[in-house]
Scaffold this active site. Structure first.
Site, PDB file in Angstrom:
ATOM      1  N   ARG A 177       0.808  -1.221   0.000  1.00  0.00           N
ATOM      2  CA  ARG A 177       0.000   0.000   0.000  1.00  0.00           C
ATOM      3  C   ARG A 177       0.842   1.273   0.000  1.00  0.00           C
ATOM      4  O   ARG A 177       0.502   2.272   0.638  1.00  0.00           O
ATOM      5  CB  ARG A 177      -0.962   0.004   1.192  1.00  0.00           C
ATOM      6  CG  ARG A 177      -1.905  -1.202   1.233  1.00  0.00           C
ATOM      7  CD  ARG A 177      -2.821  -1.264   0.025  1.00  0.00           C
ATOM      8  NE  ARG A 177      -3.650  -2.468   0.069  1.00  0.00           N
ATOM      9  CZ  ARG A 177      -3.335  -3.623  -0.532  1.00  0.00           C
ATOM     10  NH1 ARG A 177      -2.217  -3.731  -1.238  1.00  0.00           N
ATOM     11  NH2 ARG A 177      -4.143  -4.660  -0.437  1.00  0.00           N
ATOM     12  N   SER A 227     -11.185  -1.548   2.666  1.00  0.00           N
ATOM     13  CA  SER A 227     -10.499  -1.972   3.895  1.00  0.00           C
ATOM     14  C   SER A 227      -9.991  -0.740   4.627  1.00  0.00           C
ATOM     15  O   SER A 227      -9.224   0.038   4.072  1.00  0.00           O
ATOM     16  CB  SER A 227      -9.319  -2.896   3.556  1.00  0.00           C
ATOM     17  OG  SER A 227      -9.776  -4.082   2.948  1.00  0.00           O
ATOM     18  N   GLU A 297      -5.406   2.261   6.358  1.00  0.00           N
ATOM     19  CA  GLU A 297      -5.134   2.233   4.928  1.00  0.00           C
ATOM     20  C   GLU A 297      -5.783   3.462   4.291  1.00  0.00           C
ATOM     21  O   GLU A 297      -5.307   4.010   3.300  1.00  0.00           O
ATOM     22  CB  GLU A 297      -5.711   0.938   4.319  1.00  0.00           C
ATOM     23  CG  GLU A 297      -5.401   0.748   2.855  1.00  0.00           C
ATOM     24  CD  GLU A 297      -5.814  -0.627   2.351  1.00  0.00           C
ATOM     25  OE1 GLU A 297      -6.405  -0.680   1.256  1.00  0.00           O
ATOM     26  OE2 GLU A 297      -5.553  -1.616   3.048  1.00  0.00           O
TER      27      GLU A 297
END
Length: 301
Positions: A177, A227, A297
């Protein structure tokens, strides 16, 4: 009106660049929350973006590049300065044998469907991720064992001074990420991926299977940002949250999904403050009970 706003208005009108003042960000984020953007600007070509970025950098005007708003939590107070949407040429997706080049404003789903239409395999993992190509590069988006770094060949970018450049895969510093774009001010404008010829029906079957898994396991019927937390080393965010008894935990209109504890959802008229408070509560409780600190995230503005 602040002087920079007057100068910016004059610039946008002179360059004939489309803009809206005080645009509600809740209309442009998948969480469906967020205050107004002071300036909401649509650029339709590399030349327009280059000129705009150069102008706002020289005038110290704050700005943010918005993709599809799918990994973003915008403050209820809104965003000062300029929010830039990549439109027009940035939404193009082109195929050349076994490579696909897509503008940063194109949806990841459009890129995946183009791959399917041309019997190209390698992007199946990304089908159903509700983001833009630029956002997918910025975050090194991934799911079901695949990541953007597995297929990227190169990425075109623009610097804050308006100069155009290209990174090869090795330049991108792609990790879980993250990418080089998180640590510099350069802007993704396009991406080229290398794929493999395969049977079209096999590709379609895999895409359908992964999309079915998303629908069965994820609360896609509610507004969310996907998420919410990064996967901690050696564990899973959803598992840790569920083990702490937090499924269904609610603050105002925000809730830890009862379907998948890794998702924070907007169950109705949530504010950004509701969501932010819930995220911090979850982080605190999970840390106290398990020792794990869950990093977000989701990007919070």
């Amino acid at each position: 009106m602040e002087i920079y706003m007057e100068n910016l208005l004059s610039f946008l009108k002179e360059k004939n660049i489309e803009y809206i003042c005080n645009e509600p960000m809740k209309n442009h984020t998948t969480f469906k929350v967020g205050g107004n953007a002071e300036f909401f600007v649509k650029v339709k070509s590399v030349d327009e973006l280059s000129a705009l970025i150069k102008f706002i950098t020289e005038n110290n005007i704050p700005y943010f590049i918005l993709g599809k708003g799918s990994n973003l939590l915008v403050s209820d107070e809104g965003i000062k300065g300029v929010v830039i949407i990549l439109d027009g040429d940035f939404e193009k997706v082109e195929v050349n044998e076994e490579t696909i080049t897509a503008g940063a404003g194109a949806s990841l789903t459009k890129m995946c469907r183009t791959a399917l239409d041309n019997s190209l395999s390698g992007l199946e993992f990304a089908y159903g991720i509700p983001g833009s190509v630029g956002g997918a590069v910025f975050m090194n988006a991934g799911a079901y064992g695949g990541e953007m770094k597995d297929c990227i060949v190169s990425v075109d970018y623009i610097t804050p001074s308006g100069e155009i450049g290209t990174y090869s895969l090795d330049d991108l510093q792609l990790g879980y990420r993250t990418s080089i774009f998180k640590s510099n001010k350069n802007i993704v404008v396009g991406c080229t991926v290398s794929l493999n010829k395969a049977d079209k029906e096999d590709i379609k079957e895999k895409m359908t299977d992964l999309l079915g898994r998303r629908k069965s396991k994820q609360p896609i019927e509610y507004p969310s940002a996907g998420s919410t937390f990064k996967r901690p080393v050696g564990n899973f965010a959803g598992t840790l949250i569920e083990s702490c008894g937090l499924k269904g935990y609610t603050v105002g209109g925000a809730q830890v999904s009862e379907k998948h504890a890794g998702f924070v959802i907007n169950i109705g008229n949530a504010t950004s403050k509701d969501i932010n408070t819930l995220i911090e509560d979850v982080q605190k409780i999970v840390k106290e009970k398990t020792g794990y600190f869950l990093e977000t995230e989701v990007i919070r503005l």
